[in-house]
Design a protein around this motif. Structure first.
Motif, PDB file in Angstrom:
ATOM      1  N   THR A  42       0.790  -1.234   0.000  1.00 42.27           N
ATOM      2  CA  THR A  42       0.000   0.000   0.000  1.00 42.27           C
ATOM      3  C   THR A  42       0.825   1.287   0.000  1.00 42.27           C
ATOM      4  OG1 THR A  42      -0.251  -0.300   2.382  1.00 42.27           O
ATOM      5  CG2 THR A  42      -2.144  -0.874   1.002  1.00 42.27           C
ATOM      6  N   HIS A  43       2.156   1.186  -0.137  1.00 45.39           N
ATOM      7  CA  HIS A  43       2.884   2.461  -0.171  1.00 45.39           C
ATOM      8  C   HIS A  43       4.210   2.378  -0.923  1.00 45.39           C
ATOM      9  CE1 HIS A  43       2.674   6.591   1.405  1.00 45.39           C
ATOM     10  NE2 HIS A  43       3.981   6.564   1.296  1.00 45.39           N
ATOM     11  N   VAL A  44       4.201   2.859  -2.160  1.00 43.65           N
ATOM     12  CA  VAL A  44       5.432   2.947  -2.947  1.00 43.65           C
ATOM     13  C   VAL A  44       5.543   4.377  -3.470  1.00 43.65           C
ATOM     14  CG1 VAL A  44       6.597   2.206  -5.063  1.00 43.65           C
ATOM     15  CG2 VAL A  44       5.469   0.504  -3.610  1.00 43.65           C
ATOM     16  N   ILE A 146      -2.670   9.351  -2.129  1.00 42.67           N
ATOM     17  CA  ILE A 146      -2.105  10.683  -1.937  1.00 42.67           C
ATOM     18  C   ILE A 146      -1.522  10.762  -0.535  1.00 42.67           C
ATOM     19  CG2 ILE A 146      -2.671  13.142  -1.670  1.00 42.67           C
ATOM     20  CD1 ILE A 146      -4.619  12.908  -3.899  1.00 42.67           C
ATOM     21  N   GLU A 147      -0.318  11.281  -0.440  1.00 41.00           N
ATOM     22  CA  GLU A 147       0.331  11.450   0.860  1.00 41.00           C
ATOM     23  C   GLU A 147       0.572  12.933   1.071  1.00 41.00           C
ATOM     24  OE1 GLU A 147       4.279   9.699   1.250  1.00 41.00           O
ATOM     25  OE2 GLU A 147       3.896   9.358   3.381  1.00 41.00           O
ATOM     26  N   ASN A 148      -0.114  13.487   2.030  1.00 38.88           N
ATOM     27  CA  ASN A 148      -0.113  14.909   2.381  1.00 38.88           C
ATOM     28  C   ASN A 148      -1.213  15.662   1.627  1.00 38.88           C
ATOM     29  OD1 ASN A 148       0.532  17.180   3.757  1.00 38.88           O
ATOM     30  ND2 ASN A 148       2.495  17.578   2.734  1.00 38.88           N
ATOM     31  N   ILE A 173      -1.932  14.366   6.203  1.00 35.04           N
ATOM     32  CA  ILE A 173      -0.801  15.108   6.769  1.00 35.04           C
ATOM     33  C   ILE A 173       0.496  14.352   6.508  1.00 35.04           C
ATOM     34  CG2 ILE A 173       0.168  15.888   8.999  1.00 35.04           C
ATOM     35  CD1 ILE A 173      -3.048  15.771   9.745  1.00 35.04           C
ATOM     36  N   HIS A 174       1.599  15.099   6.419  1.00 34.90           N
ATOM     37  CA  HIS A 174       2.916  14.449   6.362  1.00 34.90           C
ATOM     38  C   HIS A 174       3.773  15.033   7.489  1.00 34.90           C
ATOM     39  CE1 HIS A 174       6.914  13.387   4.560  1.00 34.90           C
ATOM     40  NE2 HIS A 174       6.287  12.233   4.503  1.00 34.90           N
ATOM     41  N   ALA A 175       5.076  15.172   7.256  1.00 33.44           N
ATOM     42  CA  ALA A 175       5.943  15.744   8.292  1.00 33.44           C
ATOM     43  C   ALA A 175       5.727  17.256   8.330  1.00 33.44           C
ATOM     44  CB  ALA A 175       7.396  15.409   7.986  1.00 33.44           C
ATOM     45  N   SER A 221      -1.790   7.582   8.557  1.00 35.99           N
ATOM     46  CA  SER A 221      -0.331   7.525   8.727  1.00 35.99           C
ATOM     47  C   SER A 221       0.240   8.938   8.656  1.00 35.99           C
ATOM     48  CB  SER A 221       0.303   6.651   7.642  1.00 35.99           C
ATOM     49  OG  SER A 221       0.082   5.292   7.921  1.00 35.99           O
ATOM     50  N   HIS A 222       1.188   9.232   9.508  1.00 37.06           N
ATOM     51  CA  HIS A 222       1.854  10.543   9.621  1.00 37.06           C
ATOM     52  C   HIS A 222       1.089  11.554  10.476  1.00 37.06           C
ATOM     53  CE1 HIS A 222       5.450  10.186   7.136  1.00 37.06           C
ATOM     54  NE2 HIS A 222       4.740   9.542   6.222  1.00 37.06           N
ATOM     55  N   ALA A 223      -0.204  11.326  10.740  1.00 34.34           N
ATOM     56  CA  ALA A 223      -0.951  12.279  11.572  1.00 34.34           C
ATOM     57  C   ALA A 223      -0.539  12.098  13.032  1.00 34.34           C
ATOM     58  CB  ALA A 223      -2.445  12.049  11.414  1.00 34.34           C
ATOM     59  N   SER A 242      -1.899   3.674   6.104  1.00 34.02           N
ATOM     60  CA  SER A 242      -1.347   3.068   4.882  1.00 34.02           C
ATOM     61  C   SER A 242       0.074   2.549   5.047  1.00 34.02           C
ATOM     62  CB  SER A 242      -1.374   4.071   3.733  1.00 34.02           C
ATOM     63  OG  SER A 242      -0.452   5.127   3.987  1.00 34.02           O
ATOM     64  N   HIS A 243       0.827   3.133   5.977  1.00 26.60           N
ATOM     65  CA  HIS A 243       2.197   2.660   6.218  1.00 26.60           C
ATOM     66  C   HIS A 243       2.660   3.116   7.604  1.00 26.60           C
ATOM     67  CE1 HIS A 243       2.620   6.678   4.592  1.00 26.60           C
ATOM     68  NE2 HIS A 243       3.932   6.707   4.711  1.00 26.60           N
ATOM     69  N   SER A 244       2.366   2.288   8.596  1.00 27.07           N
ATOM     70  CA  SER A 244       2.750   2.584   9.985  1.00 27.07           C
ATOM     71  C   SER A 244       3.001   1.263  10.702  1.00 27.07           C
ATOM     72  CB  SER A 244       1.601   3.292  10.709  1.00 27.07           C
ATOM     73  OG  SER A 244       1.426   4.613  10.229  1.00 27.07           O
ATOM     74  N   PRO A 253       7.178   8.016  17.099  1.00 23.47           N
ATOM     75  CA  PRO A 253       6.007   8.862  16.827  1.00 23.47           C
ATOM     76  C   PRO A 253       5.216   8.440  15.582  1.00 23.47           C
ATOM     77  CG  PRO A 253       8.071  10.159  16.835  1.00 23.47           C
ATOM     78  CD  PRO A 253       8.418   8.775  17.284  1.00 23.47           C
ATOM     79  N   ARG A 254       5.878   7.804  14.626  1.00 23.31           N
ATOM     80  CA  ARG A 254       5.200   7.375  13.398  1.00 23.31           C
ATOM     81  C   ARG A 254       4.399   6.070  13.585  1.00 23.31           C
ATOM     82  NH1 ARG A 254       3.572   6.728   9.885  1.00 23.31           N
ATOM     83  NH2 ARG A 254       4.654   6.342   7.935  1.00 23.31           N
ATOM     84  N   ASN A 255       4.588   5.404  14.706  1.00 25.53           N
ATOM     85  CA  ASN A 255       3.891   4.130  14.907  1.00 25.53           C
ATOM     86  C   ASN A 255       2.521   4.336  15.545  1.00 25.53           C
ATOM     87  OD1 ASN A 255       5.973   2.774  13.731  1.00 25.53           O
ATOM     88  ND2 ASN A 255       6.890   2.050  15.644  1.00 25.53           N
ATOM     89  N   SER A 356       5.496  -1.397   2.120  1.00 30.71           N
ATOM     90  CA  SER A 356       6.965  -1.340   2.073  1.00 30.71           C
ATOM     91  C   SER A 356       7.542   0.061   2.309  1.00 30.71           C
ATOM     92  CB  SER A 356       7.466  -1.827   0.714  1.00 30.71           C
ATOM     93  OG  SER A 356       7.100  -0.905  -0.300  1.00 30.71           O
ATOM     94  N   ASP A 357       6.849   1.091   1.806  1.00 29.39           N
ATOM     95  CA  ASP A 357       7.412   2.448   1.720  1.00 29.39           C
ATOM     96  C   ASP A 357       8.670   2.457   0.861  1.00 29.39           C
ATOM     97  OD1 ASP A 357       7.465   5.164   2.021  1.00 29.39           O
ATOM     98  OD2 ASP A 357       7.698   5.175   4.181  1.00 29.39           O
ATOM     99  N   PHE A 358       8.705   1.586  -0.142  1.00 25.29           N
ATOM    100  CA  PHE A 358       9.838   1.577  -1.074  1.00 25.29           C
ATOM    101  C   PHE A 358       9.954   2.951  -1.743  1.00 25.29           C
ATOM    102  CE2 PHE A 358       9.525  -3.283  -1.819  1.00 25.29           C
ATOM    103  CZ  PHE A 358      10.481  -3.519  -0.838  1.00 25.29           C
TER     104      PHE A 358
HETATM  105 ZN    ZN Z   1       5.305   8.354   4.496  1.00 26.13          ZN
END
Ligand code: ZN
Length: 414
Positions: A42-44, A146-148, A173-175, A221-223, A242-244, A253-255, A356-358
């Motif tokens: 779910t995350h590339v 979409i991320e962010n 949200i992202h960083a 994820s990221h919030a 989606s990726h945590s 904090p990301r978990n 994966s967050d590849f």
């Molecule tokens: Zn991310």
């Protein structure tokens, strides 16, 4: 005495060959399972030059990209969410405009791959049914996440456009905090406070409601913890991370905290456990020191500095980072499956998946690119997961959520 030694030796040989046979059987069984289930990552991430000669999905070249069609085939990875990500920048009209144009570049690149470059090999899925149909036809499946939420600025109408372009999940949200809510990782460079809004903003609430109406999965994820709990409470349809990974195994904090995990379960959603070194276990102090020294050396203070870095400088950084990675091994597939075990134990097999967050910092020892995807299934088999359970983890859960979200949008549920 001699005969005792001999009989011991013989029984050792018998044990060893029996053991080897079991291992062989297990690998064989895992291969069968891996082939039969739909595997969805779910995350590339993709760089802005995706679908150009610099990153051609058909040709693994000198670039360090972790996903290509040949490696997906080799590793038995069937489907990936390709991410339209834009890093957080200034919340000004000019900032929004730039972010939106950067997002469109990525949408266009994904469509170029699936419509113009390799339509016989990979197809864009817009529904859960599409995923199954495309997979059954023997093609790879592309989905868009979409991320962010930054590129939408404050214009809710853009969500409809993102939907039309194929976006099927949306991470608000992202960083760095934005107009929609607080981040799990405030921007250190601009000395952001831990919280700016104490959770989801009014605009963020409107976004969640519109995503529900459109049939786009909402991603936490990221919030920040409060923001993600607010998002889950606001959403009328199941929510995903989606990726945590899981705070119960390693505090980062990301978990996801247990509270978030249980809220996601209550929404009938899914946490996609991510193969990201830093989130799976504590990075050895010596490695942290080495990275800090490298950052200092090249004058980097926070992640946002990488965005303004010249290409040549970035290349030098990557080379040095690659060397450092060789020196200090990453977390492995066993660490990833420890997090999966924990989540399954806590909320049940129905609410856990894999990412994966590849190309975005993800990748671990044993699952360092798409070609090694089978190793995850093998470890799951080794730990006693059944084919049905593995099928849920790799894709059925996510497809169930996607269907629920589609149904809500079509007025069938909720
Ligand atoms: Zn991310």
């Amino acid at each position: 005495m001699r005969s005792l030694t001999l009989s011991l030796a013989l029984s050792l040989i018998a044990w060893t060959s029996a053991h080897a046979k079991t291992t062989e059987d297990m690998i064989e069984r895992a291969r069968g399972i891996h082939q039969r289930v739909i595997t969805i990552d779910t995350h590339v991430d993709i760089p802005p030059n995706f679908a150009t000669p610099a990153y051609d999905l058909m040709k693994p070249g000198p670039s360090r990209q972790q996903v290509h069609l040949p490696t997906m085939i080799e590793g038995g990875l069937d489907a990936t969410f390709i991410i339209v990500f834009v890093g957080q920048g200034p919340r000004t009209e000019a900032g929004y405009a730039k972010a939106l144009s950067d997002a469109f570049v990525k949408f266009a690149a994904i469509h170029r791959v699936t419509s113009d470059m390799y339509p016989d090999q990979i197809e864009l899925a817009r529904t859960a049914d599409d995923v199954r149909r495309i997979d059954a036809a023997g093609k790879k499946v592309a989905l868009i996440g979409i991320e962010n939420g930054y590129p939408m600025g404050k214009d809710l109408r853009l969500l409809d456009q993102f939907y039309d372009y194929g976006a099927r999940y949306f991470g608000l949200i992202h960083a760095g905090h934005n107009d929609l809510g607080d981040s799990s990782m405030p921007d250190r460079r601009s000395r952001e406070p831990v919280e700016e809004h104490s959770g989801l903003t009014d605009l963020g609430r409107q976004v969640v409601r519109r995503l529900n109406e459109l049939g786009i999965m909402v991603d936490v994820s990221h919030a920040s913890k409060q923001t993600s709990l607010d998002i889950i409470a606001e959403s009328k349809a199941p929510v995903i991370a989606s990726h945590s990974s899981l705070e119960g195994v390693y505090d980062h904090p990301r978990n996801m905290s247990d509270e978030e995990l249980l809220a996601i379960k209550a929404s009938n959603g899914v946490v996609q456990v991510v193969a990201f070194d830093n989130y799976l276990r504590a990075v050895p102090q010596a490695k942290q020191d080495a990275i800090a020294a490298l950052w200092k050396d090249i004058g980097v203070e926070s992640m946002s500095d990488f965005r303004t870095m010249a290409r040549e400088e970035l290349e030098v950084y990557r080379e040095r980072m690659a060397k450092l990675e060789l020196e200090f091994p990453k977390a492995g597939v066993k660490d990833l499956v420890d997090h999966i075990d924990y989540a399954v134990e806590k909320v049940g097999i129905e609410h856990v998946g894999i990412a994966s967050d590849f190309n975005g910092g993800g990748g671990i020892d044993g699952w360092s690119d798409a070609s090694e995807t089978f190793n995850v299934t093998l470890e799951l088999v080794r730990r006693g997961y059944s084919e049905e359970q593995i099928s849920k983890l790799w894709g059925d859960n996510l497809l169930r959520v996607m269907e629920d979200v589609e149904d809500y949008a079509h007025g069938k549920k909720g």
